[in-house]
Design a protein around this motif. Structure first.
Motif, PDB file in Angstrom:
ATOM      1  N   LYS A 185      53.424 -25.723   1.394  1.00 35.50           N
ATOM      2  CA  LYS A 185      54.636 -25.560   2.201  1.00 35.50           C
ATOM      3  C   LYS A 185      55.687 -24.698   1.493  1.00 35.50           C
ATOM      4  O   LYS A 185      56.896 -24.972   1.553  1.00 35.50           O
ATOM      5  CB  LYS A 185      55.237 -26.919   2.570  1.00 35.50           C
ATOM      6  N   HIS A 186      55.234 -23.645   0.816  1.00 31.69           N
ATOM      7  CA  HIS A 186      56.192 -22.762   0.159  1.00 31.69           C
ATOM      8  C   HIS A 186      56.968 -21.928   1.161  1.00 31.69           C
ATOM      9  O   HIS A 186      58.032 -21.396   0.829  1.00 31.69           O
ATOM     10  CB  HIS A 186      55.464 -21.836  -0.824  1.00 31.69           C
ATOM     11  N   GLN A 187      56.471 -21.816   2.406  1.00 35.36           N
ATOM     12  CA  GLN A 187      57.210 -21.054   3.410  1.00 35.36           C
ATOM     13  C   GLN A 187      58.539 -21.727   3.744  1.00 35.36           C
ATOM     14  O   GLN A 187      59.535 -21.055   4.031  1.00 35.36           O
ATOM     15  CB  GLN A 187      56.375 -20.905   4.680  1.00 35.36           C
ATOM     16  N   GLN A 188      58.553 -23.063   3.704  1.00 34.73           N
ATOM     17  CA  GLN A 188      59.800 -23.761   4.016  1.00 34.73           C
ATOM     18  C   GLN A 188      60.851 -23.570   2.930  1.00 34.73           C
ATOM     19  O   GLN A 188      62.045 -23.732   3.192  1.00 34.73           O
ATOM     20  CB  GLN A 188      59.516 -25.253   4.204  1.00 34.73           C
TER      21      GLN A 188
ATOM     22  N   ASN B 143      60.970 -20.686   1.173  1.00 35.60           N
ATOM     23  CA  ASN B 143      61.073 -19.238   0.996  1.00 35.60           C
ATOM     24  C   ASN B 143      60.508 -18.809  -0.357  1.00 35.60           C
ATOM     25  O   ASN B 143      60.998 -17.871  -0.992  1.00 35.60           O
ATOM     26  CB  ASN B 143      62.528 -18.768   1.137  1.00 35.60           C
TER      27      ASN B 143
END
Length: 434
Positions: free
Chosen positions: A349-352, A354
């Motif tokens: 969940k690195h997209q959350q 950034n």
């Protein structure tokens, strides 16, 4: 009913009234400080508080001998977190907040005290020799491992990062690499290199550890060095290839996160330093030679194990003064008071986030991660059996290499290696174990 030596010697209990034969022994023999050899116990029980109790009943039956030791016979490894799990804080966040409130309450209406080193930008003079000791221990560890791996076989899987120390790889189905389902989890063993034994963990080199945080667009312009080396540099080790700022006067704090350097023009010119002593360096591949005899192999293994312990113990002391941060989602490490701003986290969940790291305080295993391998009880004996997996122990790869080379295993690793656990000779015998 319990009978002790004092009761028999004082005459309170007659030996004739005891329903079994008691061999008469002298008090010196009874109070033997080393009773383990008489009962066939392992030498590792020496130094433990052991209680012997003989329970006697009216009926004639076998008398149990209860042995209680403070040291565990076997111990599980630290929990390995999956990619979807976040590392726990070394100190729970609730305790951190409670300590912060207490600190604010105690410092209320009190004059501000000057910051101690290294928070004021100065070196901790007492830790400079320790930093050099850790740096030299790392170099000796790498050089000795190069030589030991010439005589001790280390296998590496060609699909995952698992390794095994022994003449041949283990048969356990634990491979999680590409196409692992087609191979039913079996490993494909190949030759290994030093990076398979010592995890190559790097960190950004800071010219000024109190300077501005590294931005995302600076992530390729700042050099990266091994994390332990960066900790030693901030602790006082001078390496010409990686210069760092050394202040002669403490900083002047003008805000919570703002400061200015003190004026050092009033100070006299620094005394000319003698030419620096050349630091130890890693041996090139052409100069690596295997030990020539068995005695040299054992001595080299003992020295390697000592360097491993010195590096870990010294790094743990340095981390108490020089803060090290680790991402709670990935293995990224940053040596400094605050983490960098490079958005290169690719964990769950690195997209959350950034791509930003979730910085938290690091522990020793974050800075020097041990690569655990299966312990081989007898190198010259039969190979490990898949059905007896629960009886085998594990140890860091460095410790297992040194143990197979003839070094004495330190006490802190004996429980995880399960050296005191009897291993059945066959699967049929293992099924009889309660």
């Amino acid at each position: 009913m319990s009978i002790t030596y004092s009761a028999i010697s004082s005459g309170t209990v007659s030996p004739k009234s005891v329903p079994f034969a008691i061999r008469s022994v002298t008090r010196r023999q009874f109070l033997n400080p080393n009773p383990f050899s008489r009962f066939g116990f392992s030498p590792s029980l020496q130094g433990s508080s052991i209680e012997f109790r003989v329970v006697i009943s009216k009926e004639r039956r076998s008398l149990p001998l209860v042995v209680r030791s403070d040291r565990p016979q076997n111990e599980d490894l630290p929990k390995q977190y999956t990619r979807r799990e976040k590392k726990p804080f070394p100190v729970p966040i609730v305790d951190l907040r409670r300590a912060a409130r207490e600190r604010v309450k105690n410092n209320k209406d009190k004059p501000k005290r000057p910051l101690p080193p290294p928070k004021n930008g100065m070196l901790v003079k007492s830790l400079v020799p320790l930093a050099y000791k850790v740096y030299y221990a790392r170099i000796r560890l790498i050089n000795n491992l190069h030589r030991l791996m010439k005589v001790v076989r280390v296998n590496a899987c060609g699909w995952c990062n698992e390794i095994h120390v022994g003449p041949y790889g283990h048969p356990f189905k634990s491979c999680k690499g590409p196409n692992a389902s087609q191979r039913k989890g079996l490993h494909e063993w190949t030759n290994s290199v030093i990076e398979d034994v010592i995890v190559p963990l790097e960190a950004y080199h800071l010219y000024d550890r109190l300077g501005k945080r590294i931005r995302h667009d600076e992530r390729f312009s700042i050099p990266r060095v091994p994390a332990v080396v960066e900790l030693c540099i901030q602790g006082g080790v001078e390496i010409p290839e990686f210069p760092t700022k050394r202040r002669r006067k403490p900083i002047i704090r003008i805000g919570k996160s703002e400061f200015v350097d003190a004026d050092e023009t009033e100070l006299p010119d620094p005394e000319p330093q003698p030419p620096p002593v050349p630091l130890l360096t890693e041996l090139p591949v052409s100069e690596i030679t295997p030990p020539s005899s068995e005695e040299e192999t054992v001595s080299l293994a003992e020295e390697t194990l000592q360097a491993w312990e010195e590096m870990r113990a010294g790094a743990k002391k340095l981390m108490r003064m020089y803060r090290v941060r680790v991402c709670g989602y990935c293995p990224e490490v940053h040596v400094g008071p605050t983490g960098h701003k490079a958005q290169n986290c690719g964990a769950f969940k690195h997209q959350q986030r950034n791509g930003q790291h979730g910085w938290q305080s690091a522990v020793l295993d974050d800075l020097i991660p041990p690569r655990y391998v299966w312990h081989v009880p007898d190198v010259n004996g039969p190979p490990l059996q898949r059905e007896l997996r629960s009886f085998y122990g594990q140890a860091p790869a460095v410790v297992e290499i040194c143990a197979q080379a003839g070094a004495v295993v330190p006490e802190q690793y004996r429980a995880t290696m399960r050296l005191e656990v009897g291993i059945p000779s066959s699967v049929k015998e293992a099924e009889m174990v309660v």
